[in-house]
Design a protein around this motif. Structure first.
Motif, PDB file in Angstrom:
ATOM      1  N   THR A  20      18.318  52.583  57.430  1.00  0.00           N
ATOM      2  CA  THR A  20      19.793  52.237  56.455  1.00  0.00           C
ATOM      3  C   THR A  20      19.396  51.888  55.238  1.00  0.00           C
ATOM      4  N   GLY A  21      18.099  51.753  54.593  1.00  0.00           N
ATOM      5  CA  GLY A  21      17.479  51.401  53.440  1.00  0.00           C
ATOM      6  C   GLY A  21      17.482  49.848  53.367  1.00  0.00           C
ATOM      7  N   GLY A  22      17.661  49.220  54.378  1.00  0.00           N
ATOM      8  CA  GLY A  22      17.399  47.561  54.595  1.00  0.00           C
ATOM      9  C   GLY A  22      15.884  47.461  54.451  1.00  0.00           C
TER      10      GLY A  22
ATOM     11  N   ALA B  95      16.117  58.648  43.839  1.00  0.00           N
ATOM     12  CA  ALA B  95      17.491  58.733  43.730  1.00  0.00           C
ATOM     13  C   ALA B  95      18.141  58.753  45.133  1.00  0.00           C
ATOM     14  N   ASP B  96      17.558  59.316  46.053  1.00  0.00           N
ATOM     15  CA  ASP B  96      18.114  59.605  47.422  1.00  0.00           C
ATOM     16  C   ASP B  96      18.091  58.378  48.179  1.00  0.00           C
ATOM     17  N   PHE B  97      17.140  57.330  47.806  1.00  0.00           N
ATOM     18  CA  PHE B  97      17.010  56.144  48.435  1.00  0.00           C
ATOM     19  C   PHE B  97      17.935  55.126  47.895  1.00  0.00           C
ATOM     20  N   MET B  98      18.119  55.134  46.532  1.00  0.00           N
ATOM     21  CA  MET B  98      19.092  54.249  46.024  1.00  0.00           C
ATOM     22  C   MET B  98      20.606  54.424  46.626  1.00  0.00           C
ATOM     23  N   GLU B  99      20.965  55.874  46.856  1.00  0.00           N
ATOM     24  CA  GLU B  99      22.152  56.204  47.331  1.00  0.00           C
ATOM     25  C   GLU B  99      22.332  55.866  48.743  1.00  0.00           C
ATOM     26  N   LEU B 100      21.077  56.106  49.650  1.00  0.00           N
ATOM     27  CA  LEU B 100      20.965  55.439  51.072  1.00  0.00           C
ATOM     28  C   LEU B 100      21.386  53.975  50.993  1.00  0.00           C
ATOM     29  N   CYS B 101      20.602  53.113  50.112  1.00  0.00           N
ATOM     30  CA  CYS B 101      20.924  51.658  50.018  1.00  0.00           C
ATOM     31  C   CYS B 101      22.206  51.340  49.865  1.00  0.00           C
ATOM     32  N   LEU B 102      22.835  52.055  48.846  1.00  0.00           N
ATOM     33  CA  LEU B 102      24.203  51.809  48.420  1.00  0.00           C
ATOM     34  C   LEU B 102      25.169  52.017  49.502  1.00  0.00           C
ATOM     35  N   TYR B 103      25.323  53.219  50.095  1.00  0.00           N
ATOM     36  CA  TYR B 103      26.029  53.460  51.245  1.00  0.00           C
ATOM     37  C   TYR B 103      25.946  52.955  52.245  1.00  0.00           C
ATOM     38  N   SER B 104      24.500  52.604  52.792  1.00  0.00           N
ATOM     39  CA  SER B 104      24.246  52.162  54.017  1.00  0.00           C
ATOM     40  C   SER B 104      24.127  50.643  54.240  1.00  0.00           C
ATOM     41  N   ALA B 105      23.785  50.048  53.258  1.00  0.00           N
ATOM     42  CA  ALA B 105      23.527  48.798  53.200  1.00  0.00           C
ATOM     43  C   ALA B 105      24.200  47.843  52.320  1.00  0.00           C
ATOM     44  N   VAL B 106      24.506  48.238  51.205  1.00  0.00           N
ATOM     45  CA  VAL B 106      25.225  47.443  50.161  1.00  0.00           C
ATOM     46  C   VAL B 106      26.811  47.529  50.584  1.00  0.00           C
ATOM     47  N   LEU B 107      27.342  48.741  50.404  1.00  0.00           N
ATOM     48  CA  LEU B 107      28.808  48.899  50.757  1.00  0.00           C
ATOM     49  C   LEU B 107      29.179  48.348  52.123  1.00  0.00           C
TER      50      LEU B 107
END
Length: 181
Positions: free
Chosen positions: A36-38, A92-104
């Motif tokens: 999830t990027g966590g 960029a891919d990992f930042m997107e993963l962090c945003l959508y799967s862990a922050v939001l």
């Protein structure tokens, strides 16, 4: 010392410290982060274990504090500003993963409750739930600040007298206006 905010990416400071930052970032992403990027597998000290130590259980494993994931996004966004960063598309891919799967996922749909810990599993002993407030209330303001700065994560650009280069990192409806003189 802030090692990532370098005014000139090709400066001596950038040449010295950016490869180190990239190497540490790569180790964190490739060997110490969840699907999830966590990050932060150990609840006791909110930190990492050894490489590939990524427990899945609710007995202290998969801690992944919200603010840590936001910190990863902030670091990654800074890396994307520099051409010497070798992780460009991966960042960029990992930042997107962090945003959508862990922050939001940290904030409830009505925006009134947050998680501090982002567990993969939940049990009666270690229940995963959102709360309206925390004793250590860093997550709610960090989530709202991240959402407020979301436009800064969408793209990076570099302009010269003849051209403009725009790198899109997150796909969303947006308008960017650049002046190329």
């Amino acid at each position: 010392m802030d090692l990532v905010r370098i005014s000139q990416p090709d400066s001596e400071v950038g040449a010295t410290f950016l490869p180190v930052v990239n190497r540490l970032w790569s180790n964190m992403v490739e060997k110490r982060s969840y699907v999830t990027g966590g990050i932060s597998a150990i609840k006791r000290w909110e930190g990492f274990g050894i490489d590939y130590f990524l427990p899945q259980g609710t007995d202290g494993g998969y801690y992944t504090e919200t603010c840590a994931v936001i910190g990863v996004m902030m670091l990654t966004e800074r890396q994307l500003q520099f051409v010497v960063s070798k992780c460009y598309s991966h960042c960029a891919d990992f930042m997107e993963l962090c945003l959508y799967s862990a922050v939001l996922t940290d904030i409830s749909l009505d925006g009134k409750a947050f998680t501090y810990v982002n567990q993969l599993a939940s049990s009666h002993q270690d229940l995963s739930q959102r709360h309206k407030w925390f004793e250590c209330a860093c997550c709610p303001p960090n989530v709202t600040r991240t959402l407020g700065y979301l436009g800064g994560y969408v793209w990076s650009h570099n302009t010269t007298e003849q051209k403009a280069i725009v790198n899109v990192h997150l796909y969303t409806a947006a308008i960017l206006r650049l002046r190329v003189s």
